[in-house]
Design an enzyme around this catalytic site. Structure first.
Site, PDB file in Angstrom:
ATOM      1  N   HIS A 168      -1.124   8.171  -0.888  1.00  0.00           N
ATOM      2  CA  HIS A 168      -1.344   8.225  -2.329  1.00  0.00           C
ATOM      3  C   HIS A 168      -2.477   9.201  -2.611  1.00  0.00           C
ATOM      4  CE1 HIS A 168      -4.824   5.228  -2.136  1.00  0.00           C
ATOM      5  NE2 HIS A 168      -4.395   5.382  -0.905  1.00  0.00           N
ATOM      6  N   CYS A 224      -1.742  10.506  -8.357  1.00  0.00           N
ATOM      7  CA  CYS A 224      -0.859   9.658  -7.549  1.00  0.00           C
ATOM      8  C   CYS A 224       0.611   9.829  -7.910  1.00  0.00           C
ATOM      9  CB  CYS A 224      -1.269   8.196  -7.650  1.00  0.00           C
ATOM     10  SG  CYS A 224      -1.122   7.487  -9.303  1.00  0.00           S
ATOM     11  N   HIS A 241      -1.000   3.059 -10.805  1.00  0.00           N
ATOM     12  CA  HIS A 241      -1.161   3.729  -9.509  1.00  0.00           C
ATOM     13  C   HIS A 241       0.073   3.473  -8.647  1.00  0.00           C
ATOM     14  CE1 HIS A 241      -3.357   5.731  -6.376  1.00  0.00           C
ATOM     15  NE2 HIS A 241      -3.001   4.781  -5.544  1.00  0.00           N
TER      16      HIS A 241
END
Length: 192
Positions: A164, A95, A148
């Protein structure tokens, strides 16, 4: 014509770093507001339609907005790329690698790790996000820090779409309406 081409190109690209299927709930903050899904059934799409991408063409043109468009375009060109921890190439990326690469291709250097990227720019409310802003998440039961990140690709009434790289599906576009992402959401930030 350029906007139409951008929308077509943008509709060809699309999910997340993270570990466990269970998300840690982030503490409420006065600076950020947890996104609340609308009452209607969430749209679980990994490829937004051109109509959904119309918002992008409604932003007033400026140099800053052009950079935002380019960052989104850069990220979307990696749609379908498999997940690879530490990766930053079409062979595989995580990510933060996706975000790092998309920004770097526009000459903007940001940290390489999600939690360090979250220290950049300014924190904003989800109601204020626009395409090009970043969304940060805390995933997994044991994690207590941001792990993330995704880039907002579109903002629709009651829905925020972001690109992502997910451990299970690689680079995709997801909706903040999806229960997992909504529960894992920590904050939104604007780098530029």
């Amino acid at each position: 014509m350029t906007r139409i081409i951008f929308c077509i190109v943008a509709s060809f690209v699309l999910i997340s770093c993270g570990g466990s299927k269970k998300a840690a709930r982030a503490k409420a903050s006065t600076e950020s507001t947890r996104y609340t899904a609308p009452e209607k059934k969430p749209i679980a799409t990994s490829s937004p339609s051109t109509r959904e991408l119309m918002y992008l063409s409604e932003i007033k043109p400026s140099e800053e907005n052009q950079i935002r468009f380019n960052i989104i375009k850069n990220a979307r060109q990696y749609e379908g790329t498999p997940y690879k921890y530490g990766g930053t190439t079409p062979k595989g990326m995580d990510c933060s690698g996706l975000v790092y690469t998309a920004f770097l291709e526009e000459g903007i250097s940001i940290p390489r790790v999600s939690r360090h990227i979250a220290e950049e720019g300014k924190r904003i409310k989800t109601n204020d996000v626009i395409p090009g802003d970043l969304l940060f998440f805390i995933t997994g039961r044991r994690s207590k820090q941001i792990n993330h990140v995704g880039i907002v690709v579109d903002v629709l009434p009651g829905q925020i779409l972001f690109i992502h790289s997910s451990t299970s599906q690689g680079v995709i576009v997801s909706s903040l309406n999806e229960g997992y992402w909504n529960n894992a959401f920590k904050e939104a930030r604007r780098i530029m």
